[in-house]
Design an enzyme around this catalytic site. Structure first.
Site, short mmCIF file in Angstrom:
data_model
loop_
_atom_site.label_atom_id
_atom_site.label_comp_id
_atom_site.label_asym_id
_atom_site.label_seq_id
_atom_site.Cartn_x
_atom_site.Cartn_y
_atom_site.Cartn_z
N HIS A 163 28.58 29.05 36.00
CA HIS A 163 30.01 29.19 36.31
C HIS A 163 30.42 30.64 36.56
O HIS A 163 31.55 30.89 36.97
CB HIS A 163 30.87 28.61 35.18
N ASP A 198 23.38 20.46 36.92
CA ASP A 198 24.32 20.38 35.79
C ASP A 198 25.42 19.37 36.14
O ASP A 198 25.73 19.16 37.33
CB ASP A 198 24.93 21.76 35.52
N HIS A 200 28.49 19.72 35.81
CA HIS A 200 29.61 20.44 36.42
C HIS A 200 29.16 21.22 37.65
O HIS A 200 28.03 21.70 37.70
CB HIS A 200 30.21 21.43 35.41
N ASP A 287 23.77 17.97 30.44
CA ASP A 287 25.03 17.24 30.25
C ASP A 287 25.18 16.09 31.24
O ASP A 287 26.17 15.36 31.21
CB ASP A 287 26.25 18.18 30.28
C1 SP5 Z 1 27.60 25.29 31.57
C2 SP5 Z 1 28.56 24.18 31.37
O1 SP5 Z 1 28.17 23.02 31.27
N1 SP5 Z 1 29.85 24.50 31.24
C3 SP5 Z 1 30.81 23.50 31.07
C4 SP5 Z 1 32.14 24.06 30.77
C5 SP5 Z 1 33.15 22.96 30.74
N2 SP5 Z 1 34.15 23.26 29.81
C6 SP5 Z 1 35.23 22.35 29.80
C7 SP5 Z 1 35.79 22.31 28.43
C8 SP5 Z 1 36.69 21.14 28.20
C9 SP5 Z 1 36.93 20.94 26.72
N3 SP5 Z 1 35.80 20.33 26.10
C10 SP5 Z 1 36.08 19.43 25.04
C11 SP5 Z 1 35.26 18.18 25.18
C12 SP5 Z 1 36.11 16.96 25.03
N4 SP5 Z 1 35.41 15.80 25.48
ZN ZN Z 2 27.86 21.55 32.60
#
Ligand code: SP5
Ligand code: ZN
Length: 345
Positions: A163, A198, A200, A287
């Protein structure tokens, strides 16, 4: 396969504030040190090859990719933030919208909101050092494959990197490990493709190479229309200028399963084969596994093994760089399944 692992990564741990008072229960940081310890232990137990510490390639490969102002903030930010009335974990409270304001302030909180694009990359006391060694882990893996010492090298990086772009960081990422390794390989005369799997979209990696044709970037991820990072990763983002048609996004719906995933992966790998790279860097986000607390695909261990097997079919030198993956109880099995496919076991 050779695995590179920097043992002291746990000094960076924003998750230590997960139960803290005053965060209103809103603060939940799943990028925990246990993630990569679990993966390392599983790699070791499955006898997938030696696990060794990274070498030190210095700051130069990092400076070739990232903005000096951002590196300066990451290095000195903690010391300066400690002198403010803010309390840890330090995150920005106001973000620069750069199309709206182009000014770079001097205030430490102003700089933080200038270089960060979200609240998910707090600056801790040891963040800079651990992010530095995460980069070295990726470059070490690239160097091993370049030297021909092994056909597959695995950089078990923490924190992740995809990211982070030239002058913006966020999403648990500070320095773009995979992009720095790719750029380093280009400087060694290699033709490089990045396949980002990934969950994302790898917005940082896309942005770094968006105007370049010397690194092909393909990313398969959850559709940003309703998933983080929301603003990048759409199918119509093909690259610009010299980089046009050297960036390909493959957004998938929530709940995507093996059949759709593998069909999509083949489309991405067709782009990779047409590019004829010397080396392929895989940004590995576990993930994508079913039940991941940050994910939403329905890929089982057998699916991860198939993904590995498809990547193996490229029959090219591979540098695997760890990105996300947050389901601690299954992370080890997920990693081993993927690598069994990748290594043809
Ligand atoms: C490297 C990577 O996988 N980064 C991912 C970052 C995404 N962050 C979003 C955070 C959203 C809040 N997470 C809480 C989980 C509730 N299911
Ligand atoms: Zn991710």
């Amino acid at each position: 396969m050779h695995t590179f692992y920097y043992a002291d990564h746990s000094r960076h741990n924003p998750g230590q504030f997960n139960q803290a008072e005053g965060t209103g229960g809103r603060y939940l940081y799943l990028e925990l040190p246990e993630r990569v310890k679990i993966i390392r232990d599983a790699i070791r137990a499955a006898h997938l090859g030696p696990i060794i510490p990274p070498g030190d390639f210095g700051i130069e490969p990092i400076g070739e990719v990232h903005d000096y102002g951002m590196l300066n903030l990451l290095q000195s930010g903690y010391r300066l933030l400690r002198e403010t009335p803010q309390s840890p974990p330090y995150t920005p409270d106001t973000f620069s919208v750069r199309t709206y304001s182009k000014h770079t302030p001097r205030s430490i909180l102003g700089l933080f909101g200038y270089y960060a694009f979200d609240i998910y990359a707090p600056i801790m006391e040891h963040t800079w050092n651990v992010a530095y060694w995460s980069v070295q882990t990726a470059v070490s893996a690239a160097a091993l494959v370049l030297a021909g010492s092994d056909k597959v090298a695995y950089a078990l990086c923490r924190p992740p990197g995809h990211h982070a772009s030239v002058s913006l960081f966020g999403g648990y990422c500070y320095l773009n490990n995979a992009a720095i390794a790719a750029n380093w390989l280009v400087q060694q005369g290699q033709r490089v493709a990045i396949v980002d799997i990934d969950y994302h979209h790898g917005n940082g990696t896309q942005s770094i190479f968006y105007n370049r044709s010397d690194v092909l970037v393909c990313s398969i991820h959850a559709d940003p229309f309703n998933e983080y990072p929301y603003y990048w990763g759409y199918a119509d983002e093909y690259g610009e200028g010299t980089g046009q048609n050297y960036n390909f996004n493959f957004p998938l719906p929530q709940g995507a399963q093996e059949t759709l995933y593998l069909r999509t992966l083949e489309q991405a790998l067709t782009k990779v084969r047409l590019y004829v790279p010397d080396v392929v860097i895989i940004s590995l986000g576990l993930d994508i596994a079913e039940g991941d607390p940050e994910g939403g695909f329905r890929l089982k261990n057998e699916s991860l093994q198939m993904i590995g097997a498809h990547l193996r079919q490229l029959n090219l030198p591979l540098v695997v760089v760890q990105e996300g993956g947050y389901r601690l109880d299954t992370l080890g099995d997920s990693a081993v399944s993927f690598f069994q496919g990748l290594l043809g076991r």
